[in-house]
Design an enzyme around this catalytic site. Structure first.
Site, PDB file in Angstrom:
ATOM      1  N   GLN A   1       0.952  -1.159   0.130  1.00  0.00           N
ATOM      2  CA  GLN A   1       0.010  -0.078   0.018  1.00  0.00           C
ATOM      3  C   GLN A   1       0.799   1.186   0.131  1.00  0.00           C
ATOM      4  O   GLN A   1       1.803   1.242   0.753  1.00  0.00           O
ATOM      5  CB  GLN A   1      -0.844   0.097   1.262  1.00  0.00           C
ATOM      6  CG  GLN A   1      -1.995   1.112   1.282  1.00  0.00           C
ATOM      7  CD  GLN A   1      -2.569   1.282   2.540  1.00  0.00           C
ATOM      8  OE1 GLN A   1      -2.003   1.615   3.511  1.00  0.00           O
ATOM      9  NE2 GLN A   1      -3.943   1.148   2.510  1.00  0.00           N
TER      10      GLN A   1
ATOM     11  N   CYS B   1      -6.574   7.290   5.559  1.00  0.00           N
ATOM     12  CA  CYS B   1      -5.842   7.659   6.581  1.00  0.00           C
ATOM     13  C   CYS B   1      -6.295   8.932   7.308  1.00  0.00           C
ATOM     14  O   CYS B   1      -6.200   9.746   6.770  1.00  0.00           O
ATOM     15  CB  CYS B   1      -4.175   7.550   6.334  1.00  0.00           C
ATOM     16  SG  CYS B   1      -3.450   7.948   8.224  1.00  0.00           S
TER      17      CYS B   1
ATOM     18  N   LYS C   1      -8.163   2.440  -1.205  1.00  0.00           N
ATOM     19  CA  LYS C   1      -8.710   2.102   0.141  1.00  0.00           C
ATOM     20  C   LYS C   1      -9.094   3.460   0.642  1.00  0.00           C
ATOM     21  O   LYS C   1      -8.334   4.487   0.812  1.00  0.00           O
ATOM     22  CB  LYS C   1      -7.890   1.298   1.173  1.00  0.00           C
ATOM     23  CG  LYS C   1      -8.453   1.349   2.358  1.00  0.00           C
ATOM     24  CD  LYS C   1      -7.720   0.088   3.231  1.00  0.00           C
ATOM     25  CE  LYS C   1      -8.047  -0.277   4.626  1.00  0.00           C
ATOM     26  NZ  LYS C   1      -7.892   1.131   5.584  1.00  0.00           N
TER      27      LYS C   1
ATOM     28  N   HIS D   1     -13.773   2.005   4.049  1.00  0.00           N
ATOM     29  CA  HIS D   1     -14.142   2.147   5.332  1.00  0.00           C
ATOM     30  C   HIS D   1     -15.118   2.921   5.816  1.00  0.00           C
ATOM     31  O   HIS D   1     -15.193   3.941   5.331  1.00  0.00           O
ATOM     32  CB  HIS D   1     -12.924   2.451   5.965  1.00  0.00           C
ATOM     33  CG  HIS D   1     -12.921   2.533   7.541  1.00  0.00           C
ATOM     34  ND1 HIS D   1     -12.116   3.067   8.361  1.00  0.00           N
ATOM     35  CD2 HIS D   1     -14.109   2.226   8.550  1.00  0.00           C
ATOM     36  CE1 HIS D   1     -12.491   2.941   9.559  1.00  0.00           C
ATOM     37  NE2 HIS D   1     -13.706   2.451   9.711  1.00  0.00           N
TER      38      HIS D   1
HETATM   39  C1  LIG Z   1      -3.456   1.630  14.668  1.00  0.00           C
HETATM   40  C2  LIG Z   1      -4.027   1.711  13.292  1.00  0.00           C
HETATM   41  C3  LIG Z   1      -3.006   1.632  12.160  1.00  0.00           C
HETATM   42  C4  LIG Z   1      -3.641   1.571  10.766  1.00  0.00           C
HETATM   43  N1  LIG Z   1      -2.800   1.631   9.772  1.00  0.00           N
HETATM   44  C5  LIG Z   1      -3.337   1.739   8.610  1.00  0.00           C
HETATM   45  C6  LIG Z   1      -2.542   1.726   7.395  1.00  0.00           C
HETATM   46  O1  LIG Z   1      -1.228   1.571   7.384  1.00  0.00           O
HETATM   47  N2  LIG Z   1      -3.330   1.740   6.103  1.00  0.00           N
HETATM   48  C7  LIG Z   1      -4.649   1.581   5.822  1.00  0.00           C
HETATM   49  O2  LIG Z   1      -5.040   1.536   4.946  1.00  0.00           O
HETATM   50  N3  LIG Z   1      -5.482   1.685   7.038  1.00  0.00           N
HETATM   51  C8  LIG Z   1      -4.843   1.602   8.034  1.00  0.00           C
HETATM   52  N4  LIG Z   1      -5.657   1.561   9.231  1.00  0.00           N
HETATM   53  C9  LIG Z   1      -6.992   1.588   9.111  1.00  0.00           C
HETATM   54  C10 LIG Z   1      -7.581  -0.180   9.053  1.00  0.00           C
HETATM   55  O3  LIG Z   1      -6.804  -0.605   7.919  1.00  0.00           O
HETATM   56  C11 LIG Z   1      -9.104  -0.286   8.972  1.00  0.00           C
HETATM   57  O4  LIG Z   1      -9.417   0.437   7.674  1.00  0.00           O
HETATM   58  C12 LIG Z   1      -9.841   0.357  10.061  1.00  0.00           C
HETATM   59  O5  LIG Z   1      -9.145  -0.235  11.375  1.00  0.00           O
HETATM   60  C13 LIG Z   1     -11.197   0.070   9.959  1.00  0.00           C
HETATM   61  O6  LIG Z   1     -11.445  -1.525  10.010  1.00  0.00           O
HETATM   62  P1  LIG Z   1     -11.734  -2.443  11.349  1.00  0.00           P
HETATM   63  O7  LIG Z   1     -13.143  -1.679  11.919  1.00  0.00           O
HETATM   64  O8  LIG Z   1     -11.959  -3.625  10.866  1.00  0.00           O
HETATM   65  O9  LIG Z   1     -10.478  -2.385  12.181  1.00  0.00           O
HETATM   66  C14 LIG Z   1      -5.160   1.473  10.837  1.00  0.00           C
HETATM   67  C15 LIG Z   1      -5.933   1.451  11.703  1.00  0.00           C
HETATM   68  C16 LIG Z   1      -5.596   1.541  12.951  1.00  0.00           C
HETATM   69  C17 LIG Z   1      -6.262   1.195  14.246  1.00  0.00           C
END
Ligand SMILES: Cc1cc2nc3c(=O)[nH]c(=O)nc-3n(C[C@H](O)[C@H](O)[C@H](O)COP(=O)(O)O)c2cc1C
Length: 320
Positions: free
Chosen positions: A65, A95, A133, A162
């Site tokens: 990514q 992000c 994404k 998301h």
């Molecule tokens: C600590 C943390 C770091 C994350 N790092 C990334 C990342 O590097 N790239 C990205 O696209 N999303 C990142 N996310 C978002 C997650 O990929 C995901 O979209 C988000 O947690 C929602 O999904 P979930 O409810 O299943 O956790 C991060 C989320 C958290 C909490």
């Protein structure tokens, strides 16, 4: 149906993904945490360490990514990554952290569809497929609707949504109505992402959107690594779960012990690991509190092993 592991910066690194696939499975593709492009004319190989072929199990699908708002930089990085053997590059426009959004990166680019167009005009000329994404918008979902109109003009490999705005960060609830509106307007294959913490969450969301065939799990899979395989219909005997978690923990612990300098960094890293897992192992928060107090690896291992040696500690449903 496909299940993808969400990228979580600082957690779902190569060692984590390798162990996850060996011990728990259920995941069809692992999205690697973002690599931020920087204003340079050559890609520093250090930035690519996590996705280097030799650091990743050969039998698992990894999708690198990129976080960027500049087409030339995006293409420079993607060309190098494609030469490493990857044919899909995921673009992070979701992000939510202000440090990132202030620079019109991540979800900070969502209010600027012209910037998105400008990047894709250059980036889509590479020998790789771009997937995106995104969130619903930075401030509101009208932004996401305008972004999708732009994305529809390009030959993308798919769009992961998301179902929150950037402004929400990780708070509040997912907005399924807005997700539905944006997903319906998008001509690309959609992946749903957001707040699948239990099998029932998966069932509720997949029943509401029967045309969605791809689901991405982040915190739900980190707090319950058995969830993806359970969704896929594979049951792991309850009595085996703690020993699998111990193997997972020990693999991650030994990786960080060998790569981080000093016990403090090591303990801090393992605290992040437990912050996720404790939702299923720690009824009253006392164990996590004990782990949080550890500043050296001996104390830490004693506390962690107390949890990991007791099979009754694991609860299939979140307990906190
Ligand atoms: C600590 C943390 C770091 C994350 N790092 C990334 C990342 O590097 N790239 C990205 O696209 N999303 C990142 N996310 C978002 C997650 O990929 C995901 O979209 C988000 O947690 C929602 O999904 P979930 O409810 O299943 O956790 C991060 C989320 C958290 C909490």
């Amino acid at each position: 149906m496909n299940l993808f592991l969400a990228p979580i910066q600082g957690m779902t690194i190569a060692c984590y993904r390798n162990l996850f696939s060996e011990l728990f499975g259920g995941i069809d593709a692992y999205y690697a945490p973002f690599i931020a492009t920087a204003d340079m004319d050559k890609v520093n190989p250090v930035l690519l360490k996590d996705i280097m072929v030799e650091n990743n199990n050969k039998d698992i699908k990894i999708i690198p990514q990129i976080l960027s708002n500049n087409g030339t930089e995006f293409k420079l990085f993607s060309d190098v990554i494609a030469d490493m053997g990857y044919n899909e590059i995921n673009w992070n426009i979701g992000c939510p952290f202000p440090m990132v959004t202030r620079k019109k990166r991540g979800s900070g680019i969502l209010p600027y569809p012209d910037m998105i167009k400008k990047l894709l005009d250059i980036a889509c000329a590479g020998k790789y497929t771009i997937t995106v994404k995104m969130r619903l918008g930075l401030e509101n979902s009208e932004e996401g609707m305008r972004v999708v109109e732009v994305l529809n003009e390009y030959p993308l490999g798919g769009v992961i949504i998301h179902a929150r705005t950037g402004k929400q960060m990780y708070t509040g609830s997912v907005d399924l109505d807005s997700f539905e509106a944006i997903a319906s307007a998008c001509k690309h294959e959609i992946t749903y992402n957001g707040d699948i913490f239990t099998y029932d969450d998966y069932l509720r969301i997949s029943t509401r959107f029967p045309y969605i065939k791809n689901f991405m799990l982040g915190r739900g899979a980190l707090s319950n690594p058995f969830l993806p395989s359970a969704i896929k219909g594979k049951t792991i005997p309850h009595e085996d779960k703690m020993s699998l978690l111990k193997e997972f923990h020990d693999g991650i612990f030994s990786y960080y012990k060998n790569t981080l300098s000093g016990d403090k960094h090591l303990c801090d890293k393992m605290k992040e690991f437990w912050r996720q897992l404790s939702a299923h192992t720690d009824k009253d928060g006392k164990l996590l509190k004990r782990i949080k107090k550890c500043h050296n690896s001996n104390d830490y291992l004693e506390a962690a092993n107390q949890i990991l040696s007791s099979s009754s500690m694991w609860s299939d449903s979140p307990i906190r």
